[in-house]
Design a protein around this motif. Sequence first.
Motif, PDB file in Angstrom:
ATOM      1  N   LEU A   4       0.024  -8.691  35.030  1.00 62.32           N
ATOM      2  CA  LEU A   4       0.072  -8.912  36.470  1.00 62.32           C
ATOM      3  C   LEU A   4       1.483  -9.160  36.986  1.00 62.32           C
ATOM      4  CD1 LEU A   4      -3.024 -11.227  36.991  1.00 62.32           C
ATOM      5  CD2 LEU A   4      -2.835  -8.810  37.472  1.00 62.32           C
ATOM      6  N   LEU A   5       2.369  -9.633  36.138  1.00 60.38           N
ATOM      7  CA  LEU A   5       3.705  -9.991  36.583  1.00 60.38           C
ATOM      8  C   LEU A   5       4.502  -8.744  36.955  1.00 60.38           C
ATOM      9  CD1 LEU A   5       5.495 -12.457  36.985  1.00 60.38           C
ATOM     10  CD2 LEU A   5       6.365 -12.088  34.689  1.00 60.38           C
ATOM     11  N   ARG A   6       5.150  -8.804  38.113  1.00 59.18           N
ATOM     12  CA  ARG A   6       5.934  -7.680  38.616  1.00 59.18           C
ATOM     13  C   ARG A   6       7.291  -8.191  39.063  1.00 59.18           C
ATOM     14  NH1 ARG A   6       2.652  -3.426  39.096  1.00 59.18           N
ATOM     15  NH2 ARG A   6       3.956  -2.302  40.549  1.00 59.18           N
ATOM     16  N   LYS A   7       8.260  -7.283  39.170  1.00 60.16           N
ATOM     17  CA  LYS A   7       9.619  -7.673  39.528  1.00 60.16           C
ATOM     18  C   LYS A   7      10.176  -6.696  40.543  1.00 60.16           C
ATOM     19  CE  LYS A   7      14.079  -8.055  37.249  1.00 60.16           C
ATOM     20  NZ  LYS A   7      14.728  -7.954  35.935  1.00 60.16           N
ATOM     21  N   CYS A   8      10.857  -7.233  41.534  1.00 61.93           N
ATOM     22  CA  CYS A   8      11.507  -6.395  42.543  1.00 61.93           C
ATOM     23  C   CYS A   8      12.786  -5.822  41.943  1.00 61.93           C
ATOM     24  CB  CYS A   8      11.831  -7.228  43.773  1.00 61.93           C
ATOM     25  SG  CYS A   8      12.696  -6.297  45.052  1.00 61.93           S
ATOM     26  N   THR A  15       7.098 -11.607  41.092  1.00 64.95           N
ATOM     27  CA  THR A  15       5.938 -11.845  41.936  1.00 64.95           C
ATOM     28  C   THR A  15       4.709 -11.214  41.294  1.00 64.95           C
ATOM     29  OG1 THR A  15       5.049 -11.583  44.163  1.00 64.95           O
ATOM     30  CG2 THR A  15       6.373  -9.771  43.328  1.00 64.95           C
ATOM     31  N   LEU A  16       3.556 -11.445  41.882  1.00 63.56           N
ATOM     32  CA  LEU A  16       2.315 -10.813  41.430  1.00 63.56           C
ATOM     33  C   LEU A  16       1.880  -9.705  42.381  1.00 63.56           C
ATOM     34  CD1 LEU A  16       0.317 -14.025  40.477  1.00 63.56           C
ATOM     35  CD2 LEU A  16       1.548 -12.505  38.945  1.00 63.56           C
ATOM     36  N   LYS A  17       2.626  -9.488  43.434  1.00 67.08           N
ATOM     37  CA  LYS A  17       2.243  -8.538  44.482  1.00 67.08           C
ATOM     38  C   LYS A  17       2.889  -7.175  44.279  1.00 67.08           C
ATOM     39  CE  LYS A  17       1.565 -12.267  47.667  1.00 67.08           C
ATOM     40  NZ  LYS A  17       1.776 -12.826  48.954  1.00 67.08           N
ATOM     41  N   GLU A  18       2.349  -6.163  44.947  1.00 61.77           N
ATOM     42  CA  GLU A  18       2.870  -4.803  44.880  1.00 61.77           C
ATOM     43  C   GLU A  18       4.172  -4.655  45.653  1.00 61.77           C
ATOM     44  OE1 GLU A  18       1.548  -2.138  43.171  1.00 61.77           O
ATOM     45  OE2 GLU A  18       0.137  -3.573  42.309  1.00 61.77           O
ATOM     46  N   LYS A  19       4.350  -5.453  46.701  1.00 60.57           N
ATOM     47  CA  LYS A  19       5.578  -5.448  47.496  1.00 60.57           C
ATOM     48  C   LYS A  19       6.225  -6.809  47.414  1.00 60.57           C
ATOM     49  CE  LYS A  19       4.851  -1.882  50.832  1.00 60.57           C
ATOM     50  NZ  LYS A  19       5.997  -1.225  51.391  1.00 60.57           N
ATOM     51  N   CYS A  20       7.539  -6.826  47.367  1.00 64.25           N
ATOM     52  CA  CYS A  20       8.289  -8.075  47.259  1.00 64.25           C
ATOM     53  C   CYS A  20       8.147  -8.884  48.548  1.00 64.25           C
ATOM     54  CB  CYS A  20       9.760  -7.764  47.003  1.00 64.25           C
ATOM     55  SG  CYS A  20      10.791  -9.218  46.912  1.00 64.25           S
ATOM     56  N   PRO A  21       7.804 -10.175  48.459  1.00 62.74           N
ATOM     57  CA  PRO A  21       7.670 -10.985  49.666  1.00 62.74           C
ATOM     58  C   PRO A  21       9.014 -11.302  50.327  1.00 62.74           C
ATOM     59  CG  PRO A  21       7.158 -12.291  47.720  1.00 62.74           C
ATOM     60  CD  PRO A  21       7.376 -10.889  47.265  1.00 62.74           C
ATOM     61  N   LYS A  22      10.114 -11.180  49.597  1.00 59.53           N
ATOM     62  CA  LYS A  22      11.436 -11.469  50.162  1.00 59.53           C
ATOM     63  C   LYS A  22      12.028 -10.278  50.910  1.00 59.53           C
ATOM     64  CE  LYS A  22      13.282 -15.110  47.284  1.00 59.53           C
ATOM     65  NZ  LYS A  22      14.390 -15.491  46.412  1.00 59.53           N
ATOM     66  N   GLU A  26       9.163  -2.139  46.921  1.00 60.49           N
ATOM     67  CA  GLU A  26       8.138  -1.967  45.899  1.00 60.49           C
ATOM     68  C   GLU A  26       8.555  -2.711  44.631  1.00 60.49           C
ATOM     69  OE1 GLU A  26       5.166  -0.252  46.011  1.00 60.49           O
ATOM     70  OE2 GLU A  26       5.541  -0.057  48.151  1.00 60.49           O
ATOM     71  N   THR A  27       7.577  -3.270  43.927  1.00 63.70           N
ATOM     72  CA  THR A  27       7.847  -3.960  42.675  1.00 63.70           C
ATOM     73  C   THR A  27       7.417  -3.097  41.502  1.00 63.70           C
ATOM     74  OG1 THR A  27       5.711  -5.070  42.795  1.00 63.70           O
ATOM     75  CG2 THR A  27       7.604  -6.250  43.689  1.00 63.70           C
ATOM     76  N   VAL A  28       7.975  -3.384  40.326  1.00 63.10           N
ATOM     77  CA  VAL A  28       7.637  -2.649  39.111  1.00 63.10           C
ATOM     78  C   VAL A  28       7.136  -3.635  38.059  1.00 63.10           C
ATOM     79  CG1 VAL A  28       9.254  -0.771  39.508  1.00 63.10           C
ATOM     80  CG2 VAL A  28      10.001  -2.789  38.299  1.00 63.10           C
ATOM     81  N   SER A  29       6.355  -3.147  37.145  1.00 60.51           N
ATOM     82  CA  SER A  29       5.828  -3.985  36.074  1.00 60.51           C
ATOM     83  C   SER A  29       6.962  -4.374  35.132  1.00 60.51           C
ATOM     84  CB  SER A  29       4.757  -3.226  35.302  1.00 60.51           C
ATOM     85  OG  SER A  29       4.285  -4.008  34.244  1.00 60.51           O
ATOM     86  N   VAL A  30       6.945  -5.600  34.651  1.00 57.05           N
ATOM     87  CA  VAL A  30       7.985  -6.069  33.737  1.00 57.05           C
ATOM     88  C   VAL A  30       7.557  -5.951  32.281  1.00 57.05           C
ATOM     89  CG1 VAL A  30       9.008  -7.653  35.386  1.00 57.05           C
ATOM     90  CG2 VAL A  30       7.204  -8.459  33.907  1.00 57.05           C
TER      91      VAL A  30
END
Length: 51
Positions: A4-8, A15-22, A26-30
Amino acid sequence: MRFLLRKCSKCYHYTLKEKCPKCSEETVSVHPAKFSPDDKYMRYRLAERYS
């Protein structure tokens, strides 16, 4: 519930979301891909990485 962990890739925020809250990028899987000794596509991944 795994992976579930993702990185901008822009601001490096985790984050855990598809889009970075900051920054709303788009985020990618780490997590790395699973390793298989009989990987048919390893040649293509290595060529992409080093080109």
